[in-house]
Motif scaffolding. Sequence first.
Motif, PDB file in Angstrom:
ATOM      1  N   VAL A  42      26.631  53.383  35.619  1.00 51.28           N
ATOM      2  CA  VAL A  42      26.324  51.813  35.797  1.00 51.28           C
ATOM      3  C   VAL A  42      26.287  51.256  34.569  1.00 51.28           C
ATOM      4  CG1 VAL A  42      24.349  50.335  36.634  1.00 51.28           C
ATOM      5  CG2 VAL A  42      25.114  52.246  38.016  1.00 51.28           C
ATOM      6  N   LEU A 101      24.593  55.124  47.077  1.00 51.78           N
ATOM      7  CA  LEU A 101      23.352  54.821  46.341  1.00 51.78           C
ATOM      8  C   LEU A 101      23.213  52.978  46.538  1.00 51.78           C
ATOM      9  CD1 LEU A 101      22.447  56.379  43.032  1.00 51.78           C
ATOM     10  CD2 LEU A 101      20.900  56.131  45.017  1.00 51.78           C
ATOM     11  N   GLY A 102      24.094  52.576  46.950  1.00 54.47           N
ATOM     12  CA  GLY A 102      24.334  50.949  46.766  1.00 54.47           C
ATOM     13  C   GLY A 102      24.413  50.391  45.583  1.00 54.47           C
ATOM     14  N   ALA A 103      24.846  51.162  44.546  1.00 54.76           N
ATOM     15  CA  ALA A 103      24.901  50.843  43.225  1.00 54.76           C
ATOM     16  C   ALA A 103      26.057  49.902  42.932  1.00 54.76           C
ATOM     17  CB  ALA A 103      25.175  51.907  42.308  1.00 54.76           C
ATOM     18  N   ALA A 128      29.363  58.227  44.865  1.00 54.17           N
ATOM     19  CA  ALA A 128      27.904  58.390  45.015  1.00 54.17           C
ATOM     20  C   ALA A 128      27.283  57.155  44.856  1.00 54.17           C
ATOM     21  CB  ALA A 128      27.697  59.385  43.668  1.00 54.17           C
ATOM     22  N   LEU A 129      28.130  56.258  44.007  1.00 56.23           N
ATOM     23  CA  LEU A 129      27.341  54.820  43.757  1.00 56.23           C
ATOM     24  C   LEU A 129      27.480  53.873  44.601  1.00 56.23           C
ATOM     25  CD1 LEU A 129      29.177  54.022  40.037  1.00 56.23           C
ATOM     26  CD2 LEU A 129      26.791  54.683  40.598  1.00 56.23           C
ATOM     27  N   ARG A 158      28.141  51.954  31.914  1.00 58.97           N
ATOM     28  CA  ARG A 158      29.369  51.800  31.527  1.00 58.97           C
ATOM     29  C   ARG A 158      29.754  50.437  32.168  1.00 58.97           C
ATOM     30  NH1 ARG A 158      33.058  56.925  31.961  1.00 58.97           N
ATOM     31  NH2 ARG A 158      31.541  58.635  31.159  1.00 58.97           N
ATOM     32  N   TYR A 207      38.367  55.687  34.283  1.00 57.26           N
ATOM     33  CA  TYR A 207      37.502  56.754  33.981  1.00 57.26           C
ATOM     34  C   TYR A 207      37.852  58.185  34.971  1.00 57.26           C
ATOM     35  CZ  TYR A 207      34.628  53.021  32.123  1.00 57.26           C
ATOM     36  OH  TYR A 207      34.201  51.950  31.680  1.00 57.26           O
ATOM     37  N   LEU A 230      36.212  47.742  42.440  1.00 58.22           N
ATOM     38  CA  LEU A 230      35.375  48.314  41.605  1.00 58.22           C
ATOM     39  C   LEU A 230      35.715  49.948  41.575  1.00 58.22           C
ATOM     40  CD1 LEU A 230      33.205  48.511  39.246  1.00 58.22           C
ATOM     41  CD2 LEU A 230      31.521  48.281  41.023  1.00 58.22           C
ATOM     42  N   ALA A 271      32.001  60.073  41.435  1.00 56.79           N
ATOM     43  CA  ALA A 271      30.895  59.443  41.033  1.00 56.79           C
ATOM     44  C   ALA A 271      30.796  58.195  41.741  1.00 56.79           C
ATOM     45  CB  ALA A 271      30.940  59.494  39.490  1.00 56.79           C
ATOM     46  N   LEU A 292      16.442  50.789  44.086  1.00 60.70           N
ATOM     47  CA  LEU A 292      17.489  50.935  43.087  1.00 60.70           C
ATOM     48  C   LEU A 292      17.221  50.272  41.800  1.00 60.70           C
ATOM     49  CD1 LEU A 292      20.678  52.183  42.953  1.00 60.70           C
ATOM     50  CD2 LEU A 292      21.373  49.886  43.215  1.00 60.70           C
ATOM     51  N   ILE A 338      36.968  58.686  37.770  1.00 57.77           N
ATOM     52  CA  ILE A 338      35.621  59.167  38.415  1.00 57.77           C
ATOM     53  C   ILE A 338      35.477  58.577  39.804  1.00 57.77           C
ATOM     54  CG2 ILE A 338      34.125  59.573  36.287  1.00 57.77           C
ATOM     55  CD1 ILE A 338      33.468  56.644  36.553  1.00 57.77           C
ATOM     56  N   VAL A 350      25.029  59.077  37.438  1.00 59.96           N
ATOM     57  CA  VAL A 350      25.182  57.449  37.904  1.00 59.96           C
ATOM     58  C   VAL A 350      24.696  56.441  36.916  1.00 59.96           C
ATOM     59  CG1 VAL A 350      24.013  56.037  39.925  1.00 59.96           C
ATOM     60  CG2 VAL A 350      24.821  58.454  40.224  1.00 59.96           C
ATOM     61  N   LEU A 402      37.271  51.991  38.489  1.00 60.52           N
ATOM     62  CA  LEU A 402      36.284  53.328  37.903  1.00 60.52           C
ATOM     63  C   LEU A 402      37.470  54.466  37.864  1.00 60.52           C
ATOM     64  CD1 LEU A 402      32.909  52.933  39.467  1.00 60.52           C
ATOM     65  CD2 LEU A 402      33.526  52.672  37.279  1.00 60.52           C
TER      66      LEU A 402
END
Lengths: 355, 403
Positions: free
Chosen positions: B227, A118-120, A114-115, B229, A106, A98, A111, B200, A108, B223, A102
């Motif tokens: 997400v 955050l656990g995103a 950073a994701l 996107r 992109y 992933l 970023a 989250l 990125i 962020v 990205l």
Amino acid sequence: MSDPERGPRDSGPEAAFAGARLHIVTGKGGTGKTTAAAALALSLASRGGRVLLVEVEGRQGVAALLGSAALPYEEREMLRAANGGSVHVLAADAEAALLEYLEMFYGIRRAGQALTRLGAVDFATTVAPGLRDVLLTGKATEAVRRRAGGRRHSSDGPGNAPFHYDSVVMDAPPTGRIGQFLNVNSEVAGLARVGPVRSHADRVMEVIRSERTRVHFVTLLEEMPAQETRDGINEISGLGLNLGAVLVNMVAPPLLGGADLAAAAAGELDTAELVRGLKAARLETASAEAPEALAADLAGQVRAHALRHLLQERVRGELEGLGPPLLELPLLEGGADRAALASLARRLSEQGVGR
Amino acid sequence: MTGTDPGTAPRPEVSEAGRLDADALVDDPGTRIIVCCGAGGVGKTTTAAALGVRAAERGRRTVVITVDPARRLAQSMGLEELDNTPRPVPLSGANGAAGGSGGAGGSLHAMMLDMKRTFDEVVREHADPERARQILANPFYQTLSTSFSGTQEYMAMERLGQLRQSGEWDLIVVDTPPSRSALDFLDAPERLGRFLDGKLIRFLSAPASTGAFRLLGAGFNVVGSVVGRIVGTQFLNDLRAFVSAFDTVFGGFQERAERTYRLLQAPGTAFVVVAVPDTDSMREASYFVERLAKDSMPLAGLVINRTHPLPTGPGARLGAAEALAAADSLATGDHPLAGAALRLHAERVRVHEREAGLRARLLSAHRSLRVVEVAARPEDVHDLAGLRGIGSALAGEDASGDP
């Protein structure tokens, strides 16, 4: 792809591999899927050229097989075929894929990091298992399309340059999940109707549906794995994907001749002859004291062996009726290692595996 | 590494490996729940079904919950297929009575977990009809209830709690979902709870102009948009709608998960760890035994399926090397049957020794662990007779596995 000389679709082993560049290997858990996938990769490399073996389940099964430490998310040469062909291994990981994705689309990277903090990324890939699967299949299809001299991540490179990898072999999820895993389009349907994920999925699906891709099943000569193979084959053909071969793993030849097998299975083993044989054999006194009792013990084992063998033959007959050609891999004494892998690869080549 | 906390390990006075006695386990009226766990492909489902049949025929009112969609299991119990409702299993033949009833007042029911339906029921129970309708129709909910990793385990526990509460059965046998790791069964429900309650999900589902986004500052807007996107803005919208509708259900959800988890620690529960004699599976079993001790969950013992015991007569004393030497001593072409039988025996002895080594290694780490072996059978289980055969092996009645 059809060859007018041989008709549209020959069901022999050669046809199951001819023209294919992405080999997806699935099978019920415990059938030796990873070993079979690695042997297939090595067999394909034995004609020269470069083969990529992609592992997608995060199990580090290839590392364990090759006796190496856990592999990073990176294509690394791990095996060499006799004539200069090579097998590279990628332990794919959805999270890393992933971030790479990205960056690729992109730019990125930061970023993305950073994701991760955050656990995103974990969130996005767990909440939407479809996304995880698209990223993993996407990684394999990208390797299929990659051309020599092209920038690694910028799609396809010069259109007429040779492919970077001659073949890509994927050690895929087990049979129970393979249909969902490969049916990338419907997996992301609920997720993204438009946008980059959608078009990524479309590109992945184009490769997976094409004649360049074959799905191979690993099975044992046992009822449950054979049943799962049958269900899996129906599912894969129902999705319009191309079947390759059925790899029958851990095949052991019977120790008895046909007549003895049949008699033993029927409980009519010639125990008198067994006793005579045991008397003729040089056994130490302790075991030779009661040849009749020893013969009874051994006869029980012979009967179980015979019953198992007859069951295996029945299962083999059922597998033969499924359509795809059967290729056999022998049971390895003492487990799989690099040397054993080379012999398995040779067996596959002898049975018609090629490009 | 020891994992044998004397406070929780069963019967610490047993220092040598004891035998897991399935009959003692199912006969004890204090045993209310048996959880069969282990990595995928070790025969968990068959073990659970065989314990269910055994218990019913020994007088328990038993229900088996399976998660295995294979029709083979349903058919082995004489049912066309299983669904989310317990169905009576006709026990007839060897042990007598007909129509779902076993010996001495026992009976057997079987069901297969339908995780979506169970999840839907939980939502309907906790939310008012209008909210329930919104939740059930939400695309995000549909993903969550069908493919989120952890939902199946959570719902298996949920269904277990329901059956326990209904009071209709005095023994519930649970077959845990197939997973890479046996530990998933214990970890997944908490993961789901943590996820649904997590920061989250709230952060992502907050409208961009308010709440979390404003508090966290503009940097985090990036962020959110990334997400968006990745997963699509439609998905984020669905997620927002889901969270606002699901909010009322949250409290009940977490509380239920905790209640069922406590039920697993209660004295009436017995965990049966299932393994096969190979390195990976035995290692997995060892982790699981340690984990149960750490979580104060009551362990009944370990079932090792598909073992290769030696015969009970003089064959047990005939070693592999001697058998091979004897086979080689026969002149070529003479007595081929004896030669083959001796080679077969040598192979069997080698397999048995490897398995015994794995077992000894496991037991040296878990001295009080009770173990029972079920010998490999030439054929798969197809019917009740097959399940009874496994059941008697679990009770120590048949150790050979040879026909």
